[in-house]
Design a protein around this motif. Sequence first.
Motif, PDB file in Angstrom:
ATOM      1  N   ASN B  79       0.848  -1.184   0.000  1.00 37.82           N
ATOM      2  CA  ASN B  79       0.000   0.000   0.000  1.00 37.82           C
ATOM      3  C   ASN B  79       0.882   1.232   0.000  1.00 37.82           C
ATOM      4  O   ASN B  79       2.091   1.136  -0.202  1.00 37.82           O
ATOM      5  CB  ASN B  79      -1.000  -0.023   1.159  1.00 37.82           C
ATOM      6  CG  ASN B  79      -0.335   0.032   2.511  1.00 37.82           C
ATOM      7  OD1 ASN B  79       0.793   0.496   2.644  1.00 37.82           O
ATOM      8  ND2 ASN B  79      -1.015  -0.446   3.523  1.00 37.82           N
ATOM      9  N   SER B  81       2.088   3.020   2.205  1.00 35.50           N
ATOM     10  CA  SER B  81       3.157   3.118   3.195  1.00 35.50           C
ATOM     11  C   SER B  81       4.420   2.481   2.658  1.00 35.50           C
ATOM     12  O   SER B  81       5.521   2.986   2.845  1.00 35.50           O
ATOM     13  CB  SER B  81       2.750   2.425   4.489  1.00 35.50           C
ATOM     14  OG  SER B  81       1.596   3.009   5.007  1.00 35.50           O
ATOM     15  N   PHE B 183       3.002   9.283  13.614  1.00 39.55           N
ATOM     16  CA  PHE B 183       1.933   9.672  12.691  1.00 39.55           C
ATOM     17  C   PHE B 183       1.308   8.451  12.028  1.00 39.55           C
ATOM     18  O   PHE B 183       0.103   8.417  11.786  1.00 39.55           O
ATOM     19  CB  PHE B 183       2.454  10.660  11.636  1.00 39.55           C
ATOM     20  CG  PHE B 183       1.392  11.130  10.683  1.00 39.55           C
ATOM     21  CD1 PHE B 183       0.265  11.786  11.161  1.00 39.55           C
ATOM     22  CD2 PHE B 183       1.490  10.893   9.329  1.00 39.55           C
ATOM     23  CE1 PHE B 183      -0.731  12.203  10.304  1.00 39.55           C
ATOM     24  CE2 PHE B 183       0.493  11.307   8.456  1.00 39.55           C
ATOM     25  CZ  PHE B 183      -0.614  11.964   8.950  1.00 39.55           C
ATOM     26  N   GLU B 184       2.121   7.457  11.751  1.00 36.20           N
ATOM     27  CA  GLU B 184       1.593   6.265  11.078  1.00 36.20           C
ATOM     28  C   GLU B 184       0.462   5.608  11.877  1.00 36.20           C
ATOM     29  O   GLU B 184      -0.387   4.925  11.330  1.00 36.20           O
ATOM     30  CB  GLU B 184       2.707   5.249  10.834  1.00 36.20           C
ATOM     31  CG  GLU B 184       3.686   5.679   9.769  1.00 36.20           C
ATOM     32  CD  GLU B 184       2.996   6.238   8.546  1.00 36.20           C
ATOM     33  OE1 GLU B 184       2.293   5.478   7.873  1.00 36.20           O
ATOM     34  OE2 GLU B 184       3.128   7.446   8.279  1.00 36.20           O
ATOM     35  N   TRP B 185       0.493   5.821  13.181  1.00 37.27           N
ATOM     36  CA  TRP B 185      -0.506   5.163  14.030  1.00 37.27           C
ATOM     37  C   TRP B 185      -1.815   5.932  14.105  1.00 37.27           C
ATOM     38  O   TRP B 185      -2.795   5.410  14.653  1.00 37.27           O
ATOM     39  CB  TRP B 185       0.066   4.934  15.432  1.00 37.27           C
ATOM     40  CG  TRP B 185       0.985   3.779  15.435  1.00 37.27           C
ATOM     41  CD1 TRP B 185       2.120   3.622  14.697  1.00 37.27           C
ATOM     42  CD2 TRP B 185       0.845   2.570  16.188  1.00 37.27           C
ATOM     43  NE1 TRP B 185       2.680   2.407  14.941  1.00 37.27           N
ATOM     44  CE2 TRP B 185       1.933   1.751  15.853  1.00 37.27           C
ATOM     45  CE3 TRP B 185      -0.099   2.118  17.108  1.00 37.27           C
ATOM     46  CZ2 TRP B 185       2.101   0.484  16.406  1.00 37.27           C
ATOM     47  CZ3 TRP B 185       0.077   0.873  17.669  1.00 37.27           C
ATOM     48  CH2 TRP B 185       1.169   0.069  17.316  1.00 37.27           C
ATOM     49  N   VAL B 186      -1.832   7.167  13.622  1.00 39.39           N
ATOM     50  CA  VAL B 186      -3.083   7.928  13.678  1.00 39.39           C
ATOM     51  C   VAL B 186      -3.475   8.471  12.307  1.00 39.39           C
ATOM     52  O   VAL B 186      -4.535   9.068  12.154  1.00 39.39           O
ATOM     53  CB  VAL B 186      -2.978   9.115  14.668  1.00 39.39           C
ATOM     54  CG1 VAL B 186      -2.804   8.620  16.090  1.00 39.39           C
ATOM     55  CG2 VAL B 186      -1.826  10.029  14.302  1.00 39.39           C
ATOM     56  N   MET B 191      -4.926   4.996   7.090  1.00 42.47           N
ATOM     57  CA  MET B 191      -6.112   4.260   7.537  1.00 42.47           C
ATOM     58  C   MET B 191      -7.084   4.039   6.376  1.00 42.47           C
ATOM     59  O   MET B 191      -7.509   2.932   6.100  1.00 42.47           O
ATOM     60  CB  MET B 191      -6.823   5.085   8.614  1.00 42.47           C
ATOM     61  CG  MET B 191      -6.919   4.434   9.958  1.00 42.47           C
ATOM     62  SD  MET B 191      -7.809   5.534  11.057  1.00 42.47           S
ATOM     63  CE  MET B 191      -6.483   6.219  12.003  1.00 42.47           C
ATOM     64  N   ARG B 194      -5.422   1.878   3.557  1.00 41.93           N
ATOM     65  CA  ARG B 194      -5.251   0.487   3.979  1.00 41.93           C
ATOM     66  C   ARG B 194      -6.587  -0.234   3.950  1.00 41.93           C
ATOM     67  O   ARG B 194      -6.696  -1.354   3.475  1.00 41.93           O
ATOM     68  CB  ARG B 194      -4.680   0.480   5.387  1.00 41.93           C
ATOM     69  CG  ARG B 194      -3.765  -0.652   5.656  1.00 41.93           C
ATOM     70  CD  ARG B 194      -2.971  -0.459   6.921  1.00 41.93           C
ATOM     71  NE  ARG B 194      -3.645   0.289   7.941  1.00 41.93           N
ATOM     72  CZ  ARG B 194      -3.095   1.295   8.603  1.00 41.93           C
ATOM     73  NH1 ARG B 194      -1.873   1.676   8.329  1.00 41.93           N
ATOM     74  NH2 ARG B 194      -3.768   1.933   9.537  1.00 41.93           N
ATOM     75  N   GLU B 195      -7.598   0.460   4.448  1.00 39.35           N
ATOM     76  CA  GLU B 195      -8.883  -0.227   4.561  1.00 39.35           C
ATOM     77  C   GLU B 195      -9.581  -0.356   3.218  1.00 39.35           C
ATOM     78  O   GLU B 195     -10.381  -1.268   3.030  1.00 39.35           O
ATOM     79  CB  GLU B 195      -9.743   0.477   5.611  1.00 39.35           C
ATOM     80  CG  GLU B 195      -9.054   0.346   6.969  1.00 39.35           C
ATOM     81  CD  GLU B 195      -9.925   0.731   8.127  1.00 39.35           C
ATOM     82  OE1 GLU B 195     -11.101   1.055   7.914  1.00 39.35           O
ATOM     83  OE2 GLU B 195      -9.416   0.701   9.261  1.00 39.35           O
ATOM     84  N   ILE B 197      -8.007  -1.241   0.671  1.00 46.84           N
ATOM     85  CA  ILE B 197      -7.368  -2.390   0.052  1.00 46.84           C
ATOM     86  C   ILE B 197      -7.520  -3.658   0.883  1.00 46.84           C
ATOM     87  O   ILE B 197      -7.773  -4.733   0.355  1.00 46.84           O
ATOM     88  CB  ILE B 197      -5.875  -2.090  -0.184  1.00 46.84           C
ATOM     89  CG1 ILE B 197      -5.761  -0.939  -1.164  1.00 46.84           C
ATOM     90  CG2 ILE B 197      -5.150  -3.310  -0.731  1.00 46.84           C
ATOM     91  CD1 ILE B 197      -4.377  -0.424  -1.317  1.00 46.84           C
ATOM     92  N   PHE B 198      -7.402  -3.527   2.198  1.00 47.58           N
ATOM     93  CA  PHE B 198      -7.355  -4.723   3.030  1.00 47.58           C
ATOM     94  C   PHE B 198      -8.632  -5.003   3.806  1.00 47.58           C
ATOM     95  O   PHE B 198      -8.662  -5.868   4.651  1.00 47.58           O
ATOM     96  CB  PHE B 198      -6.182  -4.637   4.011  1.00 47.58           C
ATOM     97  CG  PHE B 198      -4.853  -4.697   3.329  1.00 47.58           C
ATOM     98  CD1 PHE B 198      -4.302  -5.909   2.977  1.00 47.58           C
ATOM     99  CD2 PHE B 198      -4.164  -3.543   3.024  1.00 47.58           C
ATOM    100  CE1 PHE B 198      -3.084  -5.977   2.346  1.00 47.58           C
ATOM    101  CE2 PHE B 198      -2.944  -3.595   2.393  1.00 47.58           C
ATOM    102  CZ  PHE B 198      -2.407  -4.812   2.048  1.00 47.58           C
ATOM    103  N   GLY B 201     -12.638  -1.288   8.240  1.00 44.42           N
ATOM    104  CA  GLY B 201     -12.846  -1.308   9.680  1.00 44.42           C
ATOM    105  C   GLY B 201     -13.467   0.013  10.081  1.00 44.42           C
ATOM    106  O   GLY B 201     -14.380   0.495   9.422  1.00 44.42           O
ATOM    107  N   MET B 202     -12.901   0.627  11.110  1.00 43.38           N
ATOM    108  CA  MET B 202     -13.437   1.905  11.558  1.00 43.38           C
ATOM    109  C   MET B 202     -12.751   3.079  10.859  1.00 43.38           C
ATOM    110  O   MET B 202     -12.983   4.229  11.212  1.00 43.38           O
ATOM    111  CB  MET B 202     -13.252   2.035  13.071  1.00 43.38           C
ATOM    112  CG  MET B 202     -13.925   0.951  13.872  1.00 43.38           C
ATOM    113  SD  MET B 202     -15.703   1.067  13.760  1.00 43.38           S
ATOM    114  CE  MET B 202     -16.006   2.266  15.053  1.00 43.38           C
ATOM    115  N   GLY B 203     -11.918   2.787   9.884  1.00 45.42           N
ATOM    116  CA  GLY B 203     -11.159   3.843   9.217  1.00 45.42           C
ATOM    117  C   GLY B 203     -12.035   4.881   8.551  1.00 45.42           C
ATOM    118  O   GLY B 203     -11.657   6.037   8.446  1.00 45.42           O
TER     119      GLY B 203
END
Lengths: 252, 320
Positions: B79, B81, B183-186, B191, B194-195, B197-198, B201-203
């Motif tokens: 993705n 990232s 930053f990658e975590w928020v 988000m 990723r969502e 493609i994968f 979720g709650m993204g």
Amino acid sequence: MAKKSSRREFLIRSVQSVALAATGGLVWSYLLRQQAHAAPHAIRPPGAHEEADFNAKCIKCGQCVRDCPYDTLKLAPAGDTVAIGTPYFIPREVPCYMCEDIPCVKACPTGALDPSLVKIEDSQMGLAVIDIENCLSWLGLRCEICHRVCPVQNKAITLEHHPRKISKHAMFVPLVHSDHCTGCGVCEKACPTEEAAIRVVQPELVQGKVGEHYRLGWKVDTPITQEYIPQQRKNEQDTPATGLDYLNQGDI
Amino acid sequence: MSTDSCTDNPNAGNREATKLGPNGKPVRAFVMPSRLTGKLKVWRFIIYRRLVQISTLLLFFGTAHWGWAIADEPILMGNLSSSTLLGFIPLADPFAVLQIFLTQHMLSTEVIIGAGIVLLVYGFLGGRVWCSWVCPINMVSDLAAWLRRKLLIKDCFIVSRHVRYTVLVLSLILSAITGIAAFEWVSPISMFHRELIFGIGMGWMAIIGVFIFDLFVLRDGWCGHLCPLGAFYGLLGKVAPLRILFDSPTCTHCSECVRVCPEPKVLNFKKAKEAKMITSGDCTNCGRCITVCPENTLSFGLRMQANRNQKSSHQSESNK
């Protein structure tokens, strides 16, 4: 006067912006810590470093997920119980089938999955634990499915023979050996009970540690003498083994 | 899309036809062509940008779900990232890699090379080309900005656009302190992407958050004020050779470009006149200004072209 007040204004403004940044930073780091500690129980792909290092190194790209031929791995979406965007798997749904070429580790661009892992049998994704109250074999039935499906055959799970009273057949109970179990979860997937009686968990959640001052006389090859010093204390010779201290302090 | 932006300026309709610009020519307003071909020409960069954004997403999605491959090599695995192009070219988000580096973890060469390649590409195209041509959030924030113009929504408050640099520095400091890429975590960008493609979720809540914030609270609130990734690429954009060139003799200061620009401060006429181009790294090279300019003052070009023009104009001035 005007100059002085503008300097004062400037100072106050700077302090305000620093305070704002600091407050934001505090809230942000609080969220990060919460997230990072979200799921110590998550079962990671093979070769994953210890949770804190794994969380730091994983770039959340999902290439391991895509290269997994069995669709075992998934990326945690936001709001999941597992740290956001990191790969994990649920053995009861799809376990790790322990590919010999370990494609997930090869796909990892950052080394969050340790590239030095070359033999899949050396991986430790988790540790299988048996609930002996609900294990069919331990209840006295003949099951032993976990033993038969285990890819690390007859090493990770062995069958122990428990003789029973006359007129009842013997029990054959599975036992897990942590030094061979990779935590692949094939046993958990195969367990026929309603809720799996054998489960993969993170070893640190269930595994104890004896401590080196306990010495199994029948196993240790060195003779038991008062001069014995555990390996970890060889450098700091003066301090006695901690486990013994409290016995000599009059508390008990 | 761009005509209604005039509503931002209440005086736009009253502009007198006889008003002259600094170059002595009458100031003309941008008029949206009535014919479709003309409209398409005005919208061309928006169309190109959407095509690039959507096809990037499609390449990731198709490789992941439909097994898209060329000569048995997956086209674009991963993705935004980090990814692998055609099975061997690594690509990685340099900002994410920098954060991981600051957590004091050794990085593999693969991801460092990947970040290097991405840095080179954006180093040429202009850092924030990422923002307007690739980032999936751009579609969300553009939609919010368009609706905001339609609905005449005013800002709740004014926030400095420099806040994003504070967020940038904070995310680097926090990465070092907490030991995880802050930053990658928020990041709503990762988000969302990723969502897509994968699996969802709650993204999507992060996306709604950005949308509502941009629509009701602050114009270009996320992309223009807070996003540290944009700030990071903005630093890169200062040195990029690809630029918006500014042909100052034709400019009448009608300010149509400023009205559509998501980063209006980059259109500083004084600076642009001196340098013959937009110098600020915050410019996202989205091309909106080019298509609304009634005088064709603005165009895409290379920095060296601007420098050459600058020299020749200096010469012609000295010849006088």
